[in-house]
Design an enzyme around this catalytic site. Structure first.
Site, mmCIF file in Angstrom:
data_model
loop_
_atom_site.group_PDB
_atom_site.id
_atom_site.type_symbol
_atom_site.label_atom_id
_atom_site.label_comp_id
_atom_site.label_asym_id
_atom_site.label_seq_id
_atom_site.Cartn_x
_atom_site.Cartn_y
_atom_site.Cartn_z
ATOM 1 N N GLY A 52 41.590 27.949 53.593
ATOM 2 C CA GLY A 52 42.596 27.497 54.559
ATOM 3 C C GLY A 52 43.014 26.053 54.379
ATOM 4 O O GLY A 52 44.090 25.658 54.802
ATOM 5 N N SER A 198 52.899 5.825 63.011
ATOM 6 C CA SER A 198 53.706 6.693 63.889
ATOM 7 C C SER A 198 54.476 7.742 63.098
ATOM 8 O O SER A 198 55.568 8.138 63.467
ATOM 9 C CB SER A 198 54.660 5.866 64.742
ATOM 10 O OG SER A 198 55.781 5.482 63.970
ATOM 11 N N GLU A 220 52.967 0.515 64.772
ATOM 12 C CA GLU A 220 53.756 0.940 63.607
ATOM 13 C C GLU A 220 54.309 -0.306 62.902
ATOM 14 O O GLU A 220 54.898 -1.167 63.555
ATOM 15 C CB GLU A 220 54.898 1.873 64.082
ATOM 16 C CG GLU A 220 55.929 2.233 63.040
ATOM 17 C CD GLU A 220 55.353 2.921 61.806
ATOM 18 O OE1 GLU A 220 54.756 3.988 61.936
ATOM 19 O OE2 GLU A 220 55.509 2.353 60.692
ATOM 20 N N ALA A 286 46.243 6.923 61.196
ATOM 21 C CA ALA A 286 47.157 7.977 60.717
ATOM 22 C C ALA A 286 48.168 7.296 59.797
ATOM 23 O O ALA A 286 49.339 7.155 60.129
ATOM 24 C CB ALA A 286 47.840 8.650 61.903
ATOM 25 N N ALA A 337 52.818 21.926 54.925
ATOM 26 C CA ALA A 337 52.265 23.217 54.534
ATOM 27 C C ALA A 337 53.344 24.145 53.968
ATOM 28 O O ALA A 337 53.135 24.811 52.951
ATOM 29 C CB ALA A 337 51.601 23.869 55.743
ATOM 30 N N HIS A 462 72.057 34.688 75.119
ATOM 31 C CA HIS A 462 72.065 33.863 76.323
ATOM 32 C C HIS A 462 71.074 34.418 77.347
ATOM 33 O O HIS A 462 71.009 35.637 77.509
ATOM 34 C CB HIS A 462 73.465 33.856 76.933
ATOM 35 C CG HIS A 462 73.540 33.106 78.226
ATOM 36 N ND1 HIS A 462 73.545 31.728 78.272
ATOM 37 C CD2 HIS A 462 73.586 33.534 79.515
ATOM 38 C CE1 HIS A 462 73.607 31.340 79.531
ATOM 39 N NE2 HIS A 462 73.634 32.418 80.307
HETATM 40 C C1 FAD Z 1 46.571 16.438 61.543
HETATM 41 C C2 FAD Z 1 47.524 17.128 60.610
HETATM 42 C C3 FAD Z 1 48.477 17.969 61.133
HETATM 43 C C4 FAD Z 1 49.353 18.620 60.279
HETATM 44 N N1 FAD Z 1 50.298 19.436 60.833
HETATM 45 C C5 FAD Z 1 51.177 20.040 60.024
HETATM 46 C C6 FAD Z 1 52.144 20.922 60.565
HETATM 47 O O1 FAD Z 1 52.198 21.147 61.778
HETATM 48 N N2 FAD Z 1 53.004 21.536 59.721
HETATM 49 C C7 FAD Z 1 52.966 21.309 58.367
HETATM 50 O O2 FAD Z 1 53.769 21.877 57.641
HETATM 51 N N3 FAD Z 1 52.046 20.489 57.819
HETATM 52 C C8 FAD Z 1 51.150 19.858 58.614
HETATM 53 N N4 FAD Z 1 50.203 19.059 58.059
HETATM 54 C C9 FAD Z 1 50.171 18.902 56.587
HETATM 55 C C10 FAD Z 1 49.483 20.097 55.948
HETATM 56 O O3 FAD Z 1 48.204 20.265 56.503
HETATM 57 C C11 FAD Z 1 49.392 19.898 54.457
HETATM 58 O O4 FAD Z 1 50.686 19.611 53.949
HETATM 59 C C12 FAD Z 1 48.860 21.134 53.765
HETATM 60 O O5 FAD Z 1 47.582 21.481 54.232
HETATM 61 C C13 FAD Z 1 48.800 20.918 52.257
HETATM 62 O O6 FAD Z 1 48.420 22.109 51.654
HETATM 63 P P1 FAD Z 1 47.711 22.121 50.234
HETATM 64 O O7 FAD Z 1 47.428 23.554 49.978
HETATM 65 O O8 FAD Z 1 48.498 21.354 49.275
HETATM 66 O O9 FAD Z 1 46.352 21.317 50.434
HETATM 67 P P2 FAD Z 1 45.139 21.448 51.433
HETATM 68 O O10 FAD Z 1 45.537 22.149 52.655
HETATM 69 O O11 FAD Z 1 44.592 20.078 51.575
HETATM 70 O O12 FAD Z 1 44.115 22.380 50.669
HETATM 71 C C14 FAD Z 1 43.540 22.006 49.466
HETATM 72 C C15 FAD Z 1 42.302 22.811 49.241
HETATM 73 O O13 FAD Z 1 41.827 22.515 47.938
HETATM 74 C C16 FAD Z 1 40.417 22.478 47.949
HETATM 75 N N5 FAD Z 1 39.991 21.667 46.810
HETATM 76 C C17 FAD Z 1 40.114 20.355 46.624
HETATM 77 N N6 FAD Z 1 39.679 20.009 45.391
HETATM 78 C C18 FAD Z 1 39.256 21.136 44.796
HETATM 79 C C19 FAD Z 1 38.728 21.447 43.534
HETATM 80 N N7 FAD Z 1 38.576 20.514 42.593
HETATM 81 N N8 FAD Z 1 38.378 22.718 43.274
HETATM 82 C C20 FAD Z 1 38.548 23.685 44.194
HETATM 83 N N9 FAD Z 1 39.079 23.449 45.396
HETATM 84 C C21 FAD Z 1 39.444 22.206 45.697
HETATM 85 C C22 FAD Z 1 40.071 21.904 49.303
HETATM 86 O O14 FAD Z 1 38.778 22.313 49.692
HETATM 87 C C23 FAD Z 1 41.160 22.507 50.190
HETATM 88 O O15 FAD Z 1 40.713 23.694 50.775
HETATM 89 C C24 FAD Z 1 49.281 18.415 58.878
HETATM 90 C C25 FAD Z 1 48.306 17.580 58.349
HETATM 91 C C26 FAD Z 1 47.425 16.944 59.202
HETATM 92 C C27 FAD Z 1 46.372 16.066 58.602
#
Ligand code: FAD
Length: 483
Positions: A52, A198, A220, A286, A337, A462
């Site tokens: 996840g 921010s 900020e 942040a 995400a 609506h």
């Molecule tokens: C507080 C917060 C709120 C957020 N809210 C939103 C939102 O509402 N909507 C939105 O679109 N985005 C949001 N984001 C951003 C979003 O979480 C990220 O953009 C997204 O998770 C990135 O996805 P990713 O798959 O690139 O990486 P990640 O989600 O960081 O996943 C990477 C995975 O790779 C694994 N990993 C790392 N290195 C290795 C390795 N060498 N070998 C195997 N596995 C490895 C990690 O364990 C992790 O599970 C938020 C972020 C934060 C911090």
């Protein structure tokens, strides 16, 4: 007779996967599932004990689960306004966290199910590249979570290792100085909180903890909150945050955090050059997210990271043949995400030799889950002008929308930025009720290259908050009905 583990080991030694994905966040797992749907043999490696990534475990999902509790809490505090008398409601912080964790657990289990359903071989461990492909086959070394080594062979590699929270130089997260990781498991809702930064993450936590009763201060360095948004959106969020009693300090510098018995004393220089300070129980940093690209073997390949980020072409191909990068590690892409997961789908299609469309950055929505919410897509008014468009803007306030009255959320507006010449919709910027939901209509309109005129003749149900979009498109031509 061999046990299941032994059988798997023997099978793996002979297996050459079509794709190995490093990282099981939204970018990685989406890529893996889509690749499997195309009939490819997929391996997915994740360093965490649960799939996840940041999104499901420490980002999008837990924050929004807490936000939902915060919204309910806000409504309960004013329940009499809606004709409901309640005894003074009571906040049960332990259960707020438990409910958030329950949402996470349900979805991590869901991901495990999807891996099995799509016959994806998963590995819990840290993976790294060992160098370029030999005879078209890449070798990935994995240090499994039980310490054992594993070798995976695959024709293509997708890097999706995500990002980590940055902190200001010289500080380390602990139980007073927090990042998104610590704040999501905080034992009690803090009575006071200083949020440094921010951007979306900072203002979301500021909004949530204000609802839960904290005295919130936001710092900020730039002259406006949510600096990537349209300027009018920043102004409106500032106005509404101030109305909610959130103390916002813009254009500040020299932030220092000194821990003490009561929490921390945060000092900074304000926009007039005056020294300011705030004592708070907790401090949230942040200040952006750093790509997690160390230790994954890039130095053994032709990939030269730029400040840690991996650069790709429009098909997410890196400079190392057969190696792709998606998600938060990619330079020049928003760390969201949904941009990561779409990149994953694009890569899967390319590897499978199927139809794919490269990601168009101008069509990636941005959502900020504050109270009020923000949803936006495309160019801001300033960006459109900079690009030389003859800009025509339409703006419709939620005060003219009946559903907004029903849900008691009148503040905010929908702003449409268009090109006067052909009526092309260049950007849509929403601040107000359900902004993060109704922005989907604007994304579709822009994706399908709809004109303002076409949207003016698109029927909206609506009473809905989405009707504000119809009025906003009509406002471009000076013809909104409801204002
Ligand atoms: C507080 C917060 C709120 C957020 N809210 C939103 C939102 O509402 N909507 C939105 O679109 N985005 C949001 N984001 C951003 C979003 O979480 C990220 O953009 C997204 O998770 C990135 O996805 P990713 O798959 O690139 O990486 P990640 O989600 O960081 O996943 C990477 C995975 O790779 C694994 N990993 C790392 N290195 C290795 C390795 N060498 N070998 C195997 N596995 C490895 C990690 O364990 C992790 O599970 C938020 C972020 C934060 C911090």
């Amino acid at each position: 007779m061999f046990g299941v583990t032994k059988k798997r080991e023997i099978a793996l030694a002979d297996t050459i996967f079509d794709v190995v994905v490093l990282g099981g966040g939204p970018a990685g797992y989406t890529c893996g599932i889509r690749a499997a749907q195309y009939g490819l043999k997929v391996a997915l490696v994740d360093a965490n004990d649960r799939l996840g990534g940041t999104c499901l475990l420490w980002g999008c999902i837990p924050t929004k689960a807490m936000l939902f509790s915060a919204e309910l809490w806000d409504h309960l505090k004013h329940a009499d306004r809606y004709g409901i008398d309640v005894n003074p409601p009571k906040l049960n912080w332990k259960n707020v966290l438990a409910r958030k964790d329950d949402v996470i657990t349900r979805h991590t289990k869901g991901l495990d199910f999807l891996m099995k359903k799509n016959k994806i071989t998963t590995f819990k461990g840290f993976g790294k590249l060992t160098g370029p492909a030999k005879d078209g086959v890449h070798t990935i070394d994995v240090k499994l979570s039980d310490g054992k080594p594993e070798t995976i062979k695959a024709k293509k590699v997708v890097l999706a290792t995500g990002s980590d929270a940055r902190v200001l130089p010289g500080y380390k997260p602990d139980d007073t100085i927090l990042t998104n990781y610590e704040i999501l498991k905080i034992a009690d809702a803090p009575k006071s909180l200083v949020v440094i930064g921010s951007g979306a993450v900072g203002v979301e936590f500021a909004s949530i903890f204000k609802s839960f009763g904290a005295d919130v201060t936001v710092l900020e360095v730039l002259p406006r909150v949510v600096p990537v948004e349209d300027e009018e959106i920043s102004k409106e969020l500032l106005r509404q945050f101030k109305k909610r009693g959130i103390d916002i300090n813009l254009s500040i510098k020299d932030t220092k955090v000194e821990k003490n018995k009561q929490g921390a004393l945060v000092t900074w220089t304000d926009s007039n050059g005056k020294q300011q300070s705030k004592q708070a129980e907790k401090v949230l940093m942040a200040v952006g997210r750093a790509p997690r690209t160390e230790g994954i073997g890039l130095e053994k390949t032709g990939i030269k990271p730029d400040r840690g980020f991996i650069m790709t072409n429009e098909w997410m191909e890196t400079t190392e043949p057969g190696v792709y990068a998606i998600g938060d590690i990619v330079g020049g892409m928003p760390q969201l995400a949904h941009s990561g997961s779409m990149a994953g789908m694009v890569v899967a299609a390319r590897i499978a030799g199927q139809y794919a469309k490269p990601i168009n950055r101008a069509r990636i929505p941005g959502c900020t889950y504050t109270e009020p919410q923000i949803g936006s897509v495309g160019l801001t008014e300033a960006q459109a002008k900079e690009k030389g468009y003859n800009v025509k803007v339409g703006k419709f306030p939620f005060v003219g929308n009946s559903k907004a009255t029903i849900v008691d959320a009148h503040d905010g507006f929908v702003k449409v930025v268009s090109d006067a010449k052909y009526g092309e919709i260049l950007g849509v910027h929403i601040i107000g009720p359900y902004a993060t939901e109704i922005i989907a209509e604007a994304v579709t309109a822009i994706q399908l290259e709809a004109t303002v005129e076409e949207m003016m003749f698109t029927i909206h149900a609506h009473p809905t908050v989405a009707e504000a979009l119809l009025d906003a498109f009509s406002s471009v031509e000076g013809k909104p009905i409801n204002v």
